[in-house]
Design a protein around this motif. Structure first.
Motif, PDB file in Angstrom:
ATOM      1  N   GLU A 121     -21.895  -5.777 -32.090  1.00  6.97           N
ATOM      2  CA  GLU A 121     -22.818  -5.622 -30.980  1.00  6.97           C
ATOM      3  C   GLU A 121     -23.820  -6.778 -30.935  1.00  6.97           C
ATOM      4  OE1 GLU A 121     -23.734  -2.658 -28.381  1.00  6.97           O
ATOM      5  OE2 GLU A 121     -21.837  -3.728 -28.478  1.00  6.97           O
ATOM      6  N   ALA A 122     -24.322  -7.188 -32.092  1.00  8.30           N
ATOM      7  CA  ALA A 122     -25.245  -8.322 -32.139  1.00  8.30           C
ATOM      8  C   ALA A 122     -24.563  -9.584 -31.617  1.00  8.30           C
ATOM      9  CB  ALA A 122     -25.740  -8.529 -33.564  1.00  8.30           C
ATOM     10  N   ALA A 123     -23.306  -9.785 -32.012  1.00  9.39           N
ATOM     11  CA  ALA A 123     -22.564 -10.965 -31.539  1.00  9.39           C
ATOM     12  C   ALA A 123     -22.316 -10.893 -30.027  1.00  9.39           C
ATOM     13  CB  ALA A 123     -21.236 -11.066 -32.287  1.00  9.39           C
ATOM     14  N   ARG A 124     -22.170  -9.703 -29.522  1.00 10.11           N
ATOM     15  CA  ARG A 124     -21.953  -9.534 -28.077  1.00 10.11           C
ATOM     16  C   ARG A 124     -23.179  -9.921 -27.268  1.00 10.11           C
ATOM     17  NH1 ARG A 124     -23.496  -5.875 -24.426  1.00 10.11           N
ATOM     18  NH2 ARG A 124     -24.307  -4.379 -25.975  1.00 10.11           N
ATOM     19  N   VAL A 125     -24.372  -9.523 -27.744  1.00 16.83           N
ATOM     20  CA  VAL A 125     -25.568  -9.700 -26.918  1.00 16.83           C
ATOM     21  C   VAL A 125     -26.234 -11.056 -27.118  1.00 16.83           C
ATOM     22  CG1 VAL A 125     -25.943  -7.215 -26.935  1.00 16.83           C
ATOM     23  CG2 VAL A 125     -27.198  -8.648 -28.551  1.00 16.83           C
ATOM     24  N   VAL A 126     -25.783 -11.859 -28.085  1.00 17.18           N
ATOM     25  CA  VAL A 126     -26.337 -13.198 -28.262  1.00 17.18           C
ATOM     26  C   VAL A 126     -25.539 -14.185 -27.415  1.00 17.18           C
ATOM     27  CG1 VAL A 126     -24.931 -14.030 -30.226  1.00 17.18           C
ATOM     28  CG2 VAL A 126     -27.331 -14.710 -30.036  1.00 17.18           C
ATOM     29  N   ARG A 127     -26.198 -15.202 -26.921  1.00 17.24           N
ATOM     30  CA  ARG A 127     -25.512 -16.194 -26.082  1.00 17.24           C
ATOM     31  C   ARG A 127     -24.574 -17.057 -26.916  1.00 17.24           C
ATOM     32  NH1 ARG A 127     -27.484 -21.011 -27.518  1.00 17.24           N
ATOM     33  NH2 ARG A 127     -29.664 -21.173 -28.222  1.00 17.24           N
ATOM     34  N   PRO A 128     -23.569 -17.683 -26.306  1.00 21.88           N
ATOM     35  CA  PRO A 128     -22.732 -18.635 -27.040  1.00 21.88           C
ATOM     36  C   PRO A 128     -23.600 -19.731 -27.677  1.00 21.88           C
ATOM     37  CG  PRO A 128     -21.717 -18.102 -24.951  1.00 21.88           C
ATOM     38  CD  PRO A 128     -23.082 -17.464 -24.934  1.00 21.88           C
ATOM     39  N   GLY A 129     -23.364 -19.992 -28.938  1.00 27.56           N
ATOM     40  CA  GLY A 129     -24.183 -20.939 -29.677  1.00 27.56           C
ATOM     41  C   GLY A 129     -25.416 -20.316 -30.303  1.00 27.56           C
ATOM     42  N   GLY A 130     -25.715 -19.060 -29.953  1.00 30.20           N
ATOM     43  CA  GLY A 130     -26.881 -18.376 -30.485  1.00 30.20           C
ATOM     44  C   GLY A 130     -26.657 -17.886 -31.905  1.00 30.20           C
ATOM     45  N   LEU A 131     -27.758 -17.572 -32.548  1.00 25.69           N
ATOM     46  CA  LEU A 131     -27.749 -17.228 -33.966  1.00 25.69           C
ATOM     47  C   LEU A 131     -27.835 -15.717 -34.161  1.00 25.69           C
ATOM     48  CD1 LEU A 131     -27.871 -18.854 -36.697  1.00 25.69           C
ATOM     49  CD2 LEU A 131     -30.345 -18.544 -36.596  1.00 25.69           C
ATOM     50  N   VAL A 132     -27.015 -15.206 -35.087  1.00 27.79           N
ATOM     51  CA  VAL A 132     -27.113 -13.822 -35.555  1.00 27.79           C
ATOM     52  C   VAL A 132     -27.412 -13.892 -37.046  1.00 27.79           C
ATOM     53  CG1 VAL A 132     -25.943 -11.614 -35.885  1.00 27.79           C
ATOM     54  CG2 VAL A 132     -25.504 -12.964 -33.812  1.00 27.79           C
ATOM     55  N   ALA A 133     -28.530 -13.307 -37.484  1.00 30.59           N
ATOM     56  CA  ALA A 133     -28.953 -13.446 -38.874  1.00 30.59           C
ATOM     57  C   ALA A 133     -29.607 -12.157 -39.356  1.00 30.59           C
ATOM     58  CB  ALA A 133     -29.930 -14.619 -39.017  1.00 30.59           C
ATOM     59  N   ALA A 134     -29.533 -11.922 -40.665  1.00 31.05           N
ATOM     60  CA  ALA A 134     -30.095 -10.697 -41.236  1.00 31.05           C
ATOM     61  C   ALA A 134     -30.434 -10.918 -42.696  1.00 31.05           C
ATOM     62  CB  ALA A 134     -29.102  -9.540 -41.097  1.00 31.05           C
ATOM     63  N   TYR A 135     -31.183  -9.967 -43.256  1.00 29.01           N
ATOM     64  CA  TYR A 135     -31.378  -9.955 -44.706  1.00 29.01           C
ATOM     65  C   TYR A 135     -31.342  -8.522 -45.207  1.00 29.01           C
ATOM     66  CZ  TYR A 135     -36.376  -9.120 -43.577  1.00 29.01           C
ATOM     67  OH  TYR A 135     -37.561  -8.635 -43.080  1.00 29.01           O
ATOM     68  N   VAL A 136     -30.886  -8.372 -46.457  1.00 26.96           N
ATOM     69  CA  VAL A 136     -30.790  -7.065 -47.117  1.00 26.96           C
ATOM     70  C   VAL A 136     -31.285  -7.228 -48.545  1.00 26.96           C
ATOM     71  CG1 VAL A 136     -28.823  -6.321 -45.710  1.00 26.96           C
ATOM     72  CG2 VAL A 136     -28.414  -7.451 -47.892  1.00 26.96           C
ATOM     73  N   TRP A 137     -31.792  -6.145 -49.131  1.00 28.47           N
ATOM     74  CA  TRP A 137     -32.172  -6.205 -50.537  1.00 28.47           C
ATOM     75  C   TRP A 137     -30.942  -6.337 -51.428  1.00 28.47           C
ATOM     76  CZ3 TRP A 137     -36.752  -7.657 -50.916  1.00 28.47           C
ATOM     77  CH2 TRP A 137     -37.844  -7.029 -50.311  1.00 28.47           C
ATOM     78  N   ASP A 138     -31.102  -7.076 -52.508  1.00 31.12           N
ATOM     79  CA  ASP A 138     -30.051  -7.193 -53.520  1.00 31.12           C
ATOM     80  C   ASP A 138     -30.141  -5.983 -54.453  1.00 31.12           C
ATOM     81  OD1 ASP A 138     -28.248  -7.846 -55.448  1.00 31.12           O
ATOM     82  OD2 ASP A 138     -29.275  -9.643 -56.151  1.00 31.12           O
ATOM     83  N   TYR A 139     -29.696  -4.844 -53.944  1.00 30.85           N
ATOM     84  CA  TYR A 139     -29.763  -3.609 -54.732  1.00 30.85           C
ATOM     85  C   TYR A 139     -28.924  -3.703 -56.002  1.00 30.85           C
ATOM     86  CZ  TYR A 139     -31.664  -1.311 -50.535  1.00 30.85           C
ATOM     87  OH  TYR A 139     -32.427  -0.944 -49.467  1.00 30.85           O
ATOM     88  N   ALA A 140     -27.920  -4.578 -56.008  1.00 29.86           N
ATOM     89  CA  ALA A 140     -26.999  -4.634 -57.144  1.00 29.86           C
ATOM     90  C   ALA A 140     -27.622  -5.242 -58.391  1.00 29.86           C
ATOM     91  CB  ALA A 140     -25.752  -5.424 -56.761  1.00 29.86           C
TER      92      ALA A 140
END
Length: 265
Positions: free
Chosen positions: A124-143
């Protein structure tokens, strides 16, 4: 933070005391590393109490920034704290009420492991971002990179062996570089990279460590809430003995997050 059915996320102030304050530190590093220009349209998916949205609004000179989350309680906290031009709305990360290619950058902080279908959310994030746009995230390193939670679950398992199965490091697969990279490439994103961010988590005294675990917000506090008073006291004593405590009573730990980014072709 878009919580799943087994993990209660509802009270914004309680979450801020538990993890939100550390999320904000990671958000500042995360946003600075993105290196995107001003004047863009940003979407923050699973925005929780608005830590990441607020950093974008304050630091990136956005044309627009919208935070979406399923929790009305979290959004109340977000609206009260985030500067203009941030706006917020209730929405599900797996079915974004957004037109195709309508944002320049889509981000998410600490939400992926609490979604029922992370792959759907990233698609869904890739769908709503424009071509060439950035999709980025962060998560805790629970491991292995979240010292506070590592100490907590080790102490919990010592007094209640069944608690080991509740450790986020075991439960959440998206807390390691390999699965994050695969999730992004699986959504058709290109130029995917994964990198760590480490921040200090310093507590003035043990009570500052323990009190947020009594909030019921998230897996570990949810576990504490289900304990009877005697079991809770045993866990508290075990955790206090295990933590590295300075001469002044302070507790100095570190927290590591993994960041992932990619572009829509």
């Amino acid at each position: 933070m878009d919580g799943g059915p087994a993990d209660v996320w509802a009270q914004g102030d309680a979450y801020e005391r538990y993890m939100g304050r550390w999320s904000r530190r990671v958000a500042e590093v995360f946003v600075a590393r993105l290196g995107v220009p001003a004047g863009l349209r940003w979407l923050d998916v699973g925005c929780g109490t608005g830590a990441l949205t607020a950093v974008v609004a304050a630091r990136c000179g956005p044309r627009a920034v919208v935070g979406l989350d399923r929790s009305p309680g979290f959004l109340r906290t977000a609206r009260a704290a985030a500067p203009a031009p941030a706006r917020f709305a209730i929405a599900d990360a797996s079915a974004l009420p957004v037109r195709d290619a309508s944002f320049d950058t889509v981000v998410s902080g600490l939400a992926l492991n609490f979604l029922e279908s992370p792959s759907t959310a990233v698609a869904e994030a890739a769908r709503v971002v424009r071509p060439g746009g950035l999709v980025a995230a962060y998560v805790w390193d629970y491991a292995g990179g979240m010292a506070l939670l590592s100490h907590f679950w080790t102490a919990a398992a010592a007094v209640d062996p069944a608690a080991a199965a509740l450790d986020e490091g075991r439960r959440f697969p998206l807390c390691r570089p390999g699965p994050l990279h695969a999730l992004w490439t699986g959504a058709g994103l290109a130029d995917v990279t994964v990198a760590p961010v480490e921040v200090p988590t310093v507590f003035g005294r043990f009570e500052d460590v323990w009190e947020p675990f009594l909030s019921g917000q998230g897996p570990a506090p949810g576990y504490v809430a289900r304990l009877n008073p005697a079991a809770r006291d045993r866990l508290r004593t075990r955790l206090a003995a295990a933590l590295p405590t300075g001469p002044d009573g302070s507790v100095s730990l570190t927290a590591r997050a993994w960041t992932v980014r990619g572009r829509r072709p």
